[in-house]
Design an enzyme around this catalytic site. Structure first.
Site, PDB file in Angstrom:
ATOM      1  N   GLU A  30     -10.691   6.884  14.705  1.00 49.49           N
ATOM      2  CA  GLU A  30     -10.840   6.123  13.463  1.00 49.49           C
ATOM      3  C   GLU A  30     -12.151   5.349  13.528  1.00 49.49           C
ATOM      4  O   GLU A  30     -12.422   4.660  14.496  1.00 49.49           O
ATOM      5  CB  GLU A  30      -9.638   5.182  13.282  1.00 49.49           C
ATOM      6  CG  GLU A  30      -9.779   4.151  12.189  1.00 49.49           C
ATOM      7  CD  GLU A  30     -10.148   4.716  10.826  1.00 49.49           C
ATOM      8  OE1 GLU A  30      -9.408   5.566  10.313  1.00 49.49           O
ATOM      9  OE2 GLU A  30     -11.190   4.301  10.273  1.00 49.49           O
ATOM     10  N   HIS A  48       6.397   7.710  -5.190  1.00 46.49           N
ATOM     11  CA  HIS A  48       6.615   8.273  -6.524  1.00 46.49           C
ATOM     12  C   HIS A  48       7.783   9.260  -6.537  1.00 46.49           C
ATOM     13  O   HIS A  48       8.022   9.970  -5.560  1.00 46.49           O
ATOM     14  CB  HIS A  48       5.361   8.996  -7.004  1.00 46.49           C
ATOM     15  CG  HIS A  48       4.231   8.066  -7.321  1.00 46.49           C
ATOM     16  ND1 HIS A  48       4.266   7.210  -8.391  1.00 46.49           N
ATOM     17  CD2 HIS A  48       3.032   7.859  -6.701  1.00 46.49           C
ATOM     18  CE1 HIS A  48       3.136   6.503  -8.430  1.00 46.49           C
ATOM     19  NE2 HIS A  48       2.381   6.875  -7.416  1.00 46.49           N
ATOM     20  N   SER A 337      -3.714  10.061  -5.263  1.00 42.57           N
ATOM     21  CA  SER A 337      -2.300   9.829  -5.557  1.00 42.57           C
ATOM     22  C   SER A 337      -1.607  11.155  -5.845  1.00 42.57           C
ATOM     23  O   SER A 337      -2.216  12.003  -6.492  1.00 42.57           O
ATOM     24  CB  SER A 337      -2.188   8.908  -6.773  1.00 42.57           C
ATOM     25  OG  SER A 337      -0.850   8.556  -6.945  1.00 42.57           O
ATOM     26  N   CYS A 399       1.257 -20.171   9.591  1.00 41.76           N
ATOM     27  CA  CYS A 399       0.996 -19.823   8.183  1.00 41.76           C
ATOM     28  C   CYS A 399       2.181 -20.317   7.356  1.00 41.76           C
ATOM     29  O   CYS A 399       3.276 -19.776   7.455  1.00 41.76           O
ATOM     30  CB  CYS A 399       0.824 -18.310   8.046  1.00 41.76           C
ATOM     31  SG  CYS A 399       0.747 -17.737   6.339  1.00 41.76           S
TER      32      CYS A 399
END
Ligand SMILES: Cc1cc2nc3c(=O)[nH]c(=O)nc-3n(C[C@H](O)[C@H](O)[C@H](O)COP(=O)(O)OP(=O)(O)OC[C@H]3O[C@@H](n4cnc5c(N)ncnc54)[C@H](O)[C@@H]3O)c2cc1C
Length: 484
Positions: A30, A48, A337, A399
């Protein structure tokens, strides 16, 4: 190496996990400082249903298969997944006709449970939708997930099963050898028998490196978003779509698994594959289109904006292909997509491809499940108290927006696959992603990184090279953090 996987997005990481079942030497390369930094980081996070792609296309087949694989996959990797259903809205007769076409297309693609519902039923399910709506296509199998947590978990699981991962290593050349290829990176050269190209928007350039002569070009298409505060979590529970256009599913209103709402994306062709800027015009378009679906969204609930780049292409479908001129290289190119949804099915395709070439030997000790670390925000008060008694750093909240404790932060930093950059901690813990955007926690995060790694605080970056956060010490907040 037996297999080199180029790209640590959702496609590369799920392929890595799928192949880690076998006795193979696998290396994932990567170019960025972390995985899931490309399209996998910035998308709508929808699994989807599959009514949209053209029947029999690669998109249609892998979308529907991928959707089916999601529940088991996310359960094994302990990643959030929810079948929240989708409503595709029609505001006039013309759009209502398109819904009928989508329903028929969905039937051909094998999508279960699609139904057309009328205005009263729509408003009963989702009272905040624009009351001018006429009809909707309801897709119950549509879901939502966390794309980058899925990629991270898949890779951690593959790594536990023995694969190698090299970050900040960019593939710059591919040279054919008698048996396999030499892969040249900015740091090293590797001999490998097989290559899987999962390079996202750069997949076309990787094909060229391998000498593949095919008229294929990626045309980056930007999508911009607003993120709404968690106080808006009840705005909608299903994913709300407009009637789609031929190039895009349109601007949506999407609940996230974390409890925020996303508005977006628009679709704009851009020249630069790295152009993730948000623009005034783009965000204006998103706001106008989203509030047509769900009006009365208060602008004060916006906590962030971002943009992602789709790997659109002149091929119009996913290009899943091994070319004669470059045998041994399987390309996954033009994965726009529904690439997130399709990724588990693409991983199966990679496995089948390799099985056709080699006798793959399953590992006896393959571990398909992954254990999650404990997340403070998900624990009951009793569980929290127990942990704090054992280790008080569980009770030190770093946090406040996302309720992340010092203990979780230190453990995450210590994980061998966590890059020591702020962005990696944000993705893994959500630290700094809430309403204050890290204004309160960043000094503490830097302090803890500095303690864990023995480096000065100005050593650390947001996302690797050229993203320094601090250049030196400065007054109040850092000194305050040092004292506490
Ligand atoms: C705005 C937007 C909305 C979307 N919404 C959805 C959705 O709701 N549902 C859905 O199913 N899909 C959606 N998608 C599509 C989905 O996000 C992508 O299809 C998917 O993330 C692609 O994954 P990938 O692994 O192919 O690419 P990426 O995530 O881009 O990963 C490719 C990786 O390869 C690396 N790389 C590239 N070149 C090299 C090199 N030479 N050497 C080493 N590494 C290299 C890159 O750095 C990158 O990390 C959306 C996409 C966008 C942009």
């Amino acid at each position: 190496m037996d297999v080199i996987i180029i790209g640590g997005g959702i496609v590369g990481t799920l392929i890595a996990r799928q192949l880690s079942k076998y006795s193979l030497k696998i290396l994932l390369l990567e170019r960025e400082s972390d995985i899931a930094m490309g399209a996998t980081k910035a998308n709508s996070a929808i699994v989807h249903a599959g009514y949209d792609p053209i029947p029999n296309s690669n998109k249609a087949k892998t979308n529907v298969r991928g959707n089916k694989l999601y529940p088991e996959l996310c359960s094994a990797l302990k990643v959030p997944f929810k079948r929240n259903g989708a409503l595709i809205l029609a505001f006039n007769d013309e759009e209502a006709k398109v819904l009928e076409e989508l329903k028929e297309r969905g039937r051909k693609n094998g999508v279960m449970g699609l139904e057309i519902i009328k205005r009263d039923e729509i408003l009963k399910r989702e009272p905040n939708i624009n009351p001018e709506v006429k009809m909707a296509l309801y897709a119950p199998s549509s879901g939502i997930t966390s794309p980058y947590l899925l990629a991270i978990s898949a890779l951690e699981n593959a790594w536990e099963n023995g694969i190698e991962v090299h970050l900040e290593e960019e593939v710059q050349g591919i040279i054919k050898r008698k048996r396999g290829y030499i892969v040249k990176t900015n740091k090293n050269s590797y001999l490998t028998r097989y290559i899987i190209n999962a390079g996202g928007v750069y997949a076309d350039e990787i094909m060229k490196m391998a000498g593949i002569d095919f008229p294929f070009e990626i045309t980056p298409r930007k999508g911009e978003y607003y993120v709404l505060d968690k106080k808006m979590r009840n705005l909608v529970s299903s994913t709300i779509f407009p009637t789609p256009s031929p190039i895009s599913k349109g601007v949506l209103v999407v609940p996230t698994v974390e409890g925020n709402i996303l508005l977006g994306p628009n679709a704009k062709d851009v020249k630069d594959k790295e152009d993730k800027s948000t623009t005034w015009e783009g965000l204006k378009e998103v706001w106008e289109k989203a509030t047509k679906l769900v009006p009365h969204i208060s602008f004060s609930s916006v906590i962030n904006t971002f943009a992602g780049i789709r790997a659109g292409s002149n091929y119009k479908d996913f290009l899943i292909k091994e070319f004669k001129s470059a045998e041994g290289i399987l390309n996954f190119a033009g994965i726009d997509s529904p690439g997130l949804t399709s990724a588990p099915a693409l991983a199966e395709i990679a496995e089948e491809w390799l099985k056709d070439k080699e006798k793959l030997i399953p590992k006896k000790n393959f571990k398909g499940e992954r254990e999650n670390p404990l997340y403070f925000r998900e624990l009951s008060n009793e569980e929290r108290e127990e942990l704090i008694k054992k280790d008080p750093s569980w009770g030190h909240i770093i946090c406040r927006c996302e309720h992340v404790s010092e203990k979780e932060l230190r453990e995450t930093i210590r994980h061998p696959l966590t890059p020591k950059i702020l962005e990696a901690l944000r993705k893994r813990l959500r630290i700094g992603t809430g309403r204050c955007h890290g204004a309160f926690c960043t000094p503490y995060v830097l302090k803890i990184l500095s303690e864990e790694l023995g480096k000065p605080i100005n050593f650390f970056t947001l996302k690797g090279e050229n993203s320094k956060i601090l250049f030196g010490e400065n007054k109040a907040r850092w000194k305050y953090a040092k004292r506490s």
